[in-house]
Design an enzyme around this catalytic site. Structure first.
Site, mmCIF file in Angstrom:
data_model
loop_
_atom_site.group_PDB
_atom_site.id
_atom_site.type_symbol
_atom_site.label_atom_id
_atom_site.label_comp_id
_atom_site.label_asym_id
_atom_site.label_seq_id
_atom_site.Cartn_x
_atom_site.Cartn_y
_atom_site.Cartn_z
ATOM 1 N N LYS A 215 -13.216 -0.441 1.960
ATOM 2 C CA LYS A 215 -12.628 -1.708 2.427
ATOM 3 C C LYS A 215 -13.164 -2.081 3.822
ATOM 4 C CE LYS A 215 -8.363 -1.289 -0.313
ATOM 5 N NZ LYS A 215 -6.868 -1.386 -0.282
ATOM 6 N N PHE B 170 3.141 -8.675 -0.447
ATOM 7 C CA PHE B 170 1.984 -8.378 0.394
ATOM 8 C C PHE B 170 0.693 -9.022 -0.107
ATOM 9 C CE2 PHE B 170 2.532 -4.750 -2.557
ATOM 10 C CZ PHE B 170 1.309 -4.756 -3.210
ATOM 11 N N ARG C 50 -8.720 9.261 -7.291
ATOM 12 C CA ARG C 50 -7.373 8.981 -6.762
ATOM 13 C C ARG C 50 -6.901 10.147 -5.893
ATOM 14 N NH1 ARG C 50 -5.452 3.745 -6.880
ATOM 15 N NH2 ARG C 50 -3.587 4.797 -6.149
ATOM 16 N N THR D 240 -1.371 5.584 -1.136
ATOM 17 C CA THR D 240 -1.612 4.208 -0.666
ATOM 18 C C THR D 240 -1.253 4.064 0.819
ATOM 19 O OG1 THR D 240 -1.008 3.451 -2.887
ATOM 20 C CG2 THR D 240 -1.057 1.784 -1.130
ATOM 21 N N ARG E 136 -7.635 8.562 2.926
ATOM 22 C CA ARG E 136 -6.697 7.670 3.618
ATOM 23 C C ARG E 136 -6.017 8.368 4.791
ATOM 24 N NH1 ARG E 136 -4.653 4.582 -1.852
ATOM 25 N NH2 ARG E 136 -5.859 2.662 -1.578
ATOM 26 N N ASN F 259 -6.253 0.386 4.466
ATOM 27 C CA ASN F 259 -6.178 1.775 3.992
ATOM 28 C C ASN F 259 -7.504 2.295 3.413
ATOM 29 O OD1 ASN F 259 -6.085 0.413 1.601
ATOM 30 N ND2 ASN F 259 -4.179 1.303 0.873
ATOM 31 N N HIS G 186 -10.313 1.377 -2.063
ATOM 32 C CA HIS G 186 -9.682 1.037 -3.345
ATOM 33 C C HIS G 186 -10.248 1.989 -4.393
ATOM 34 C CE1 HIS G 186 -8.415 -1.119 -6.945
ATOM 35 N NE2 HIS G 186 -9.619 -0.818 -7.412
HETATM 36 P P1 ADP Z 1 -3.605 1.531 -4.433
HETATM 37 O O1 ADP Z 1 -4.675 0.860 -3.606
HETATM 38 O O2 ADP Z 1 -3.242 2.882 -3.884
HETATM 39 O O3 ADP Z 1 -3.923 1.552 -5.911
HETATM 40 P P2 ADP Z 1 -1.716 -0.619 -5.028
HETATM 41 O O4 ADP Z 1 -2.571 -0.912 -6.237
HETATM 42 O O5 ADP Z 1 -0.265 -0.416 -5.255
HETATM 43 O O6 ADP Z 1 -2.275 0.669 -4.234
HETATM 44 O O7 ADP Z 1 -1.870 -1.801 -3.981
HETATM 45 C C1 ADP Z 1 -3.116 -2.411 -3.742
HETATM 46 C C2 ADP Z 1 -3.301 -2.545 -2.251
HETATM 47 O O8 ADP Z 1 -2.321 -3.455 -1.746
HETATM 48 C C3 ADP Z 1 -3.090 -1.261 -1.454
HETATM 49 O O9 ADP Z 1 -4.253 -0.441 -1.392
HETATM 50 C C4 ADP Z 1 -2.704 -1.796 -0.095
HETATM 51 O O10 ADP Z 1 -3.855 -2.187 0.659
HETATM 52 C C5 ADP Z 1 -1.898 -3.023 -0.452
HETATM 53 N N1 ADP Z 1 -0.462 -2.691 -0.506
HETATM 54 C C6 ADP Z 1 0.184 -2.020 -1.455
HETATM 55 N N2 ADP Z 1 1.495 -1.883 -1.170
HETATM 56 C C7 ADP Z 1 1.670 -2.496 0.017
HETATM 57 C C8 ADP Z 1 2.799 -2.711 0.852
HETATM 58 N N3 ADP Z 1 4.011 -2.271 0.530
HETATM 59 N N4 ADP Z 1 2.588 -3.377 2.009
HETATM 60 C C9 ADP Z 1 1.365 -3.840 2.357
HETATM 61 N N5 ADP Z 1 0.244 -3.671 1.586
HETATM 62 C C10 ADP Z 1 0.400 -3.002 0.446
HETATM 63 MG MG MG Z 2 -4.142 -0.006 -7.239
#
Ligand code: ADP
Ligand code: MG
Length: 143
Positions: free
Chosen positions: A11, A59, A87, A93, A104, A114, A117
């Site tokens: 990212k 978000f 993962r 996350t 992360r 973070n 992806h």
């Molecule tokens: P991941 O990237 O771990 O698969 P998600 O698919 O749930 O997580 O979410 C996609 C992205 O959205 C996350 O990587 C993060 O950047 C953002 N995100 C997720 N949950 C939140 C939250 N509660 N507040 C702010 N940003 C969030």
């Molecule tokens: Mg995701």
């Protein structure tokens, strides 16, 4: 366990911190190979489409604005159990909850910024890979 492919995106926060190489080393050190890659600056439309599963979340707008804030480095990773392995390497996350030694925990500043992806299932991996790469751009190279 079968050889799988998964989509990884480094990212904008990690790209701007000059951490692309360090992050790719984590993949390679854990048995994953980069079989396609591209630098790209996502348009709003592309980011909204890629993250459409989250469009009702509070978000969503922050996520899109962050993902278009700078270039990203997109890769297809290949290896045994690649979706889950990636993962595991990524960590939670929320970097505050991510285990020590995960990408992360080591490179991310916040749940918004973070670092990476990664696809969360084999089916989503197939769709996400096809979103960015044609089969002709993916090159398996393990003997
Ligand atoms: P991941 O990237 O771990 O698969 P998600 O698919 O749930 O997580 O979410 C996609 C992205 O959205 C996350 O990587 C993060 O950047 C953002 N995100 C997720 N949950 C939140 C939250 N509660 N507040 C702010 N940003 C969030
Ligand atoms: Mg995701």
């Amino acid at each position: 366990m079968a050889i799988q492919r998964t989509l990884s995106i480094i990212k904008p926060d990690a790209v701007s911190k000059n951490c692309i190489g360090k992050i790719i080393s984590r993949f390679e050190d854990n048995g994953l190979s980069v079989v396609a890659s591209r630098f790209h600056k996502l348009s709003t439309c592309e980011a909204e489409s890629f993250y459409s599963v989250h469009k009702e979340r509070s978000f969503f707008r922050d996520l899109i604005n962050f993902m278009i804030s700078g270039p990203v480095f997109i890769q297809v990773l290949e290896g045994e159990n690649a979706v889950q392995i990636n993962r595991n390497i990524m960590g939670d996350t929320d970097p505050k909850k991510a285990k020590k030694g995960t990408i992360r925990a080591d490179f991310a500043d916040s749940i918004d910024a973070n670092a990476v992806h990664g696809s969360d299932s084999e089916e989503n991996a197939k769709n996400e890979i096809a979103f960015f790469f044609s089969e002709m751009e993916i090159h398996s190279h393990k003997l």
